[in-house]
Design an enzyme around this catalytic site. Structure first.
Site, mmCIF file in Angstrom:
data_model
loop_
_atom_site.group_PDB
_atom_site.id
_atom_site.type_symbol
_atom_site.label_atom_id
_atom_site.label_comp_id
_atom_site.label_asym_id
_atom_site.label_seq_id
_atom_site.Cartn_x
_atom_site.Cartn_y
_atom_site.Cartn_z
ATOM 1 N N ASP A 78 0.826 -1.209 0.000
ATOM 2 C CA ASP A 78 0.000 0.000 0.000
ATOM 3 C C ASP A 78 0.859 1.257 0.000
ATOM 4 O O ASP A 78 2.059 1.213 0.287
ATOM 5 C CB ASP A 78 -0.885 0.039 1.251
ATOM 6 C CG ASP A 78 -1.863 -1.112 1.321
ATOM 7 O OD1 ASP A 78 -2.204 -1.657 0.268
ATOM 8 O OD2 ASP A 78 -2.282 -1.456 2.446
ATOM 9 N N TYR A 132 5.762 -10.325 6.931
ATOM 10 C CA TYR A 132 5.589 -8.897 7.184
ATOM 11 C C TYR A 132 5.890 -8.593 8.647
ATOM 12 O O TYR A 132 5.581 -9.400 9.546
ATOM 13 C CB TYR A 132 4.145 -8.458 6.903
ATOM 14 C CG TYR A 132 3.813 -8.260 5.444
ATOM 15 C CD1 TYR A 132 4.012 -7.032 4.832
ATOM 16 C CD2 TYR A 132 3.281 -9.297 4.679
ATOM 17 C CE1 TYR A 132 3.690 -6.824 3.500
ATOM 18 C CE2 TYR A 132 2.962 -9.108 3.335
ATOM 19 C CZ TYR A 132 3.169 -7.869 2.756
ATOM 20 O OH TYR A 132 2.854 -7.678 1.431
#
Length: 244
Positions: A53, A111
């Site tokens: 993002d 992540y």
């Protein structure tokens, strides 16, 4: 037609995410394609392992591209390092098998989300952490993250209301750790849908604040976006590694 693999990192602060967008080159993919096309003298399209993002960082992103140029991979790497902006770095550029695809061949991704959990100022890491100074119950957050492991329908953790594909994903490993003034939340799974990690983090933070109970997390699977927690800020998230 050659197929080349790029291993790269980037500071996502000033970019609108990984994916190219019409009308702007201010994306990671857009910058890479523009520079590669200029270097190689042909139109280059890059496939990344996944779309980060706007504002999200990467230490271990992987991409691949095809080209007709005979320029050696080492020379391509050198020119990328010369012409890319300083917040995009390329570790390596290597020939790979013709059928290698950075996204389709990825088995897992890891992540890391960093929370600055202190009243003290966070000047030098402010681009890479989410500042949340209020006290968080790490034990409760660990109980909550354990429920997220395994295969589940993460529809409630999807930020795209028009997402048409399956929202079932498998999280193999997840952990919450305190490191100095930071809380680190790490996930390794076979794939993540739009905003999934950030919404999972937001949900765990709500557990840590006592706003929801850890044992209610299983009731979210297969639910609606409104059921889960808030969307945690982008700057705390980093793609650490893609596993093949």
């Amino acid at each position: 037609m050659r197929n080349l693999r790029l291993d790269l990192c980037y500071d996502g602060t000033r970019y609108r995410g990984w994916q190219r967008l019409s009308g702007t080159e201010n994306t990671i993919q857009g910058k890479l394609e523009t520079v590669l096309s200029r270097i190689l003298g042909e139109k280059i399209e890059i496939s990344g392992s996944g779309r980060t993002d706007a504002g999200v960082h990467a230490r271990g992103q992987v991409a691949n591209f095809h080209c007709e140029s005979a320029m050696p991979a080492d020379e391509i790497l050198a020119q990328l390092r010369q012409y890319l902006p300083e917040d995009i770095g390329v570790f390596s550029c290597k020939e790979c098998l013709p059928r290698f695809h950075a996204r389709l061949n990825a088995l897992e991704k890891t992540y890391l989300y960093r929370i600055w959990n202190s009243e003290a100022p966070c000047v030098f890491e402010r681009r890479y952490v989410a500042v949340m100074p209020g006290k968080l119950d790490l034990g409760a957050m660990q109980d909550g993250i354990d429920f997220l492991c395994g295969e589940h329908d993460f529809s409630a953790f999807c930020g795209n209301p028009k997402f048409k594909k399956s929202t079932v994903r498998f999280i193999r490993d997840a952990a919450v750790e305190l490191t100095g003034d930071e809380i680190h939340i790490k996930f390794t799974g076979n794939g993540f849908i739009h905003n999934q990690v950030r919404i999972m983090v937001g949900t765990l933070v709500e557990v840590g604040r006592g706003e929801r109970s850890a044992n209610t997390i299983p009731t979210l699977f297969g639910g609606k976006r409104a059921d889960a927690g808030f969307l945690a800020p982008a700057q705390g998230l980093c793609l650490m590694e893609v596993h093949y």
